[in-house]
Motif scaffolding. Structure first.
Motif, PDB file in Angstrom:
ATOM      1  N   UNK A 171       0.826  -1.205   0.000  1.00  0.00           N
ATOM      2  CA  UNK A 171       0.000   0.000   0.000  1.00  0.00           C
ATOM      3  C   UNK A 171       0.862   1.258   0.000  1.00  0.00           C
ATOM      4  N   UNK A 172       0.503   2.204  -0.844  1.00  0.00           N
ATOM      5  CA  UNK A 172       1.221   3.473  -0.950  1.00  0.00           C
ATOM      6  C   UNK A 172       0.196   4.607  -0.893  1.00  0.00           C
ATOM      7  N   UNK A 173       0.397   5.543   0.016  1.00  0.00           N
ATOM      8  CA  UNK A 173      -0.516   6.679   0.139  1.00  0.00           C
ATOM      9  C   UNK A 173      -0.037   7.810  -0.773  1.00  0.00           C
ATOM     10  N   UNK A 174      -0.806   8.096  -1.797  1.00  0.00           N
ATOM     11  CA  UNK A 174      -0.558   9.243  -2.678  1.00  0.00           C
ATOM     12  C   UNK A 174      -1.880   9.996  -2.805  1.00  0.00           C
ATOM     13  N   UNK A 175      -2.050  11.081  -2.075  1.00  0.00           N
ATOM     14  CA  UNK A 175      -3.338  11.788  -2.114  1.00  0.00           C
ATOM     15  C   UNK A 175      -3.663  12.301  -3.508  1.00  0.00           C
ATOM     16  N   UNK A 176      -4.957  12.472  -3.751  1.00  0.00           N
ATOM     17  CA  UNK A 176      -5.373  13.148  -4.977  1.00  0.00           C
ATOM     18  C   UNK A 176      -4.707  14.512  -5.057  1.00  0.00           C
ATOM     19  N   UNK A 177      -4.474  14.973  -6.272  1.00  0.00           N
ATOM     20  CA  UNK A 177      -3.878  16.287  -6.458  1.00  0.00           C
ATOM     21  C   UNK A 177      -4.621  17.079  -7.512  1.00  0.00           C
ATOM     22  N   UNK A 178      -4.529  18.390  -7.431  1.00  0.00           N
ATOM     23  CA  UNK A 178      -5.212  19.269  -8.371  1.00  0.00           C
ATOM     24  C   UNK A 178      -4.202  20.250  -8.962  1.00  0.00           C
TER      25      UNK A 178
END
Length: 380
Positions: A171-178
């Motif tokens: 599992x890798x946490x990569x938040x959504x980005x804008x």
């Protein structure tokens, strides 16, 4: 590096936006991207990147939530991947039976496989909707353990999948980005166009998990007055019934707004953005509104409460949306300085934590790690 991206291009939902934004950004950074998606061969695609290549996959049924592939889809997908020989397969999971066969297909072809797991969730099982979403996580967990890496949007989502048996090292946490250059504060003609002194906006599907009826109840009970408008951007299965029961003059049903610049104009002109969902992942609509400097109000569902924590916005209880909005909406109407302060803090939060550029850099790093360990890269 050649990325074979398996995702959605229609009907519109957060998964569609995610796939479009990420693949376009990868192409702009010089990657080769082939987009494999469920579509009829003759379908015309909107907003296609000029350098993108596409492979349509046949389907029997497709909706915002579920895709059912045709019987030929697996063979066509396998043959396409064998012919393309990509460095990485990245699946933006579409809630399709093929999601469960991808690890087997990629293992057979010796291709490294990365997934982005989108389904919304609630940190607490507070409703039938959140309970149903939790079952989705239980169903997917054994399959996700067979992917080389699974991208999730928050620590909460990672912890939930951990508890369901997905190994932490997968599992890798990569938040959504804008894109904070495109989605940014600026002049707006939205209020003049809509005849509003104060404007509030909802953007998203009109479906049960979005809890839009509670927003509409709260709006009506707050008695905002004729010069305040609530713009509803979106469509879905509840659209007709909601329109029937909430046919108020100051509620504007805009439908799905396909023009990105018009959506930005509406967000820039809004005094508040409201997201009343029972369940969420990490809402791109919320991040877009925050990036535009709009005061944001959202429920503590999925990671949205975390995004707005410590003063970046107002966080609601999903079970008390209508009651809480009766107080919050008049406050934002009567005290524009509060809305302006919240908008500045929202923008600062996105710039510091949720940019598309940072998202892409983390993704590039992940691709490098996964590709270096693949059988092809190791010469096996």
């Amino acid at each position: 590096m050649h990325i074979a991206w398996l995702g959605k291009k229609s009907p519109f939902c957060g998964n569609v936006t995610y796939s479009r934004e990420i693949t376009n950004a990868l192409l702009d950074r010089g990657y080769r991207v082939t987009f494999l998606h469920f579509a009829q061969p003759q379908e015309a695609e909107e907003e296609a990147h000029p350098e993108s290549a596409e492979v349509p996959l046949p389907f029997l049924f497709k909706s915002q939530i579920l895709t059912i592939p045709s019987l030929k889809s697996r063979k066509l997908l396998t043959n396409a991947l064998r012919r393309l020989k990509p460095d990485i397969v990245h699946a933006s999971l579409t809630l399709s039976p093929l999601d469960f066969r991808l690890p087997e297909i990629c293992a057979e072809l010796g291709l490294p496989l990365v997934a982005t797991f989108h389904p919304a969730f609630d940190r607490k099982v507070r409703s039938i909707t959140s309970g149903t979403q939790h079952l989705t996580y239980q169903l997917y967990a054994p399959c996700l353990a067979n992917y080389d890496r699974v991208i999730v949007f928050s620590d909460l989502q990672r912890d939930l999948l951990n508890k369901l048996g997905v190994p932490d090292d997968r599992l890798v946490v990569i938040p959504n980005g804008v894109d904070t250059q495109r989605y940014a504060p600026g002049p707006s003609a939205a209020k003049v166009e809509l005849g509003a002194e104060r404007l509030f906006v909802y953007q998203g599907r009109l479906s049960p998990e979005k809890n839009v009826e509670s927003l509409l109840k709260g709006w009506r009970q707050a008695e905002m007055g004729p010069t305040c408008k609530l713009a509803i951007m979106g469509s879905g299965p509840l659209e007709n019934s909601l329109k029937l029961f909430y046919d108020d003059d100051n509620i504007l049903w805009l439908g799905y707004v396909s023009d990105v610049q018009r959506r930005i104009d509406l967000l820039r002109g809004a005094d508040g953005f409201i997201l009343p969902s029972f369940v969420e992942g990490l809402s791109l609509s919320l991040l877009e509104a925050m990036a535009c400097g709009t005061a944001c109000v959202a429920t503590d569902a999925g990671a949205d409460g975390e995004v707005l924590s410590n003063g970046a916005g107002i966080v609601l209880d999903p079970q008390r949306v209508a009651v809480q909005l009766q107080t919050i909406l008049p406050l934002l109407r009567d005290h524009p300085e509060i809305a302006q302060l919240l908008g500045r803090k929202a923008r600062e939060r996105v710039v510091s934590r949720y940019t598309l550029s940072a998202n892409l850099s983390a993704l590039e790093q992940l691709y490098g790690v996964v590709a270096s360990r693949s059988p092809v890269a190791l010469g096996l």
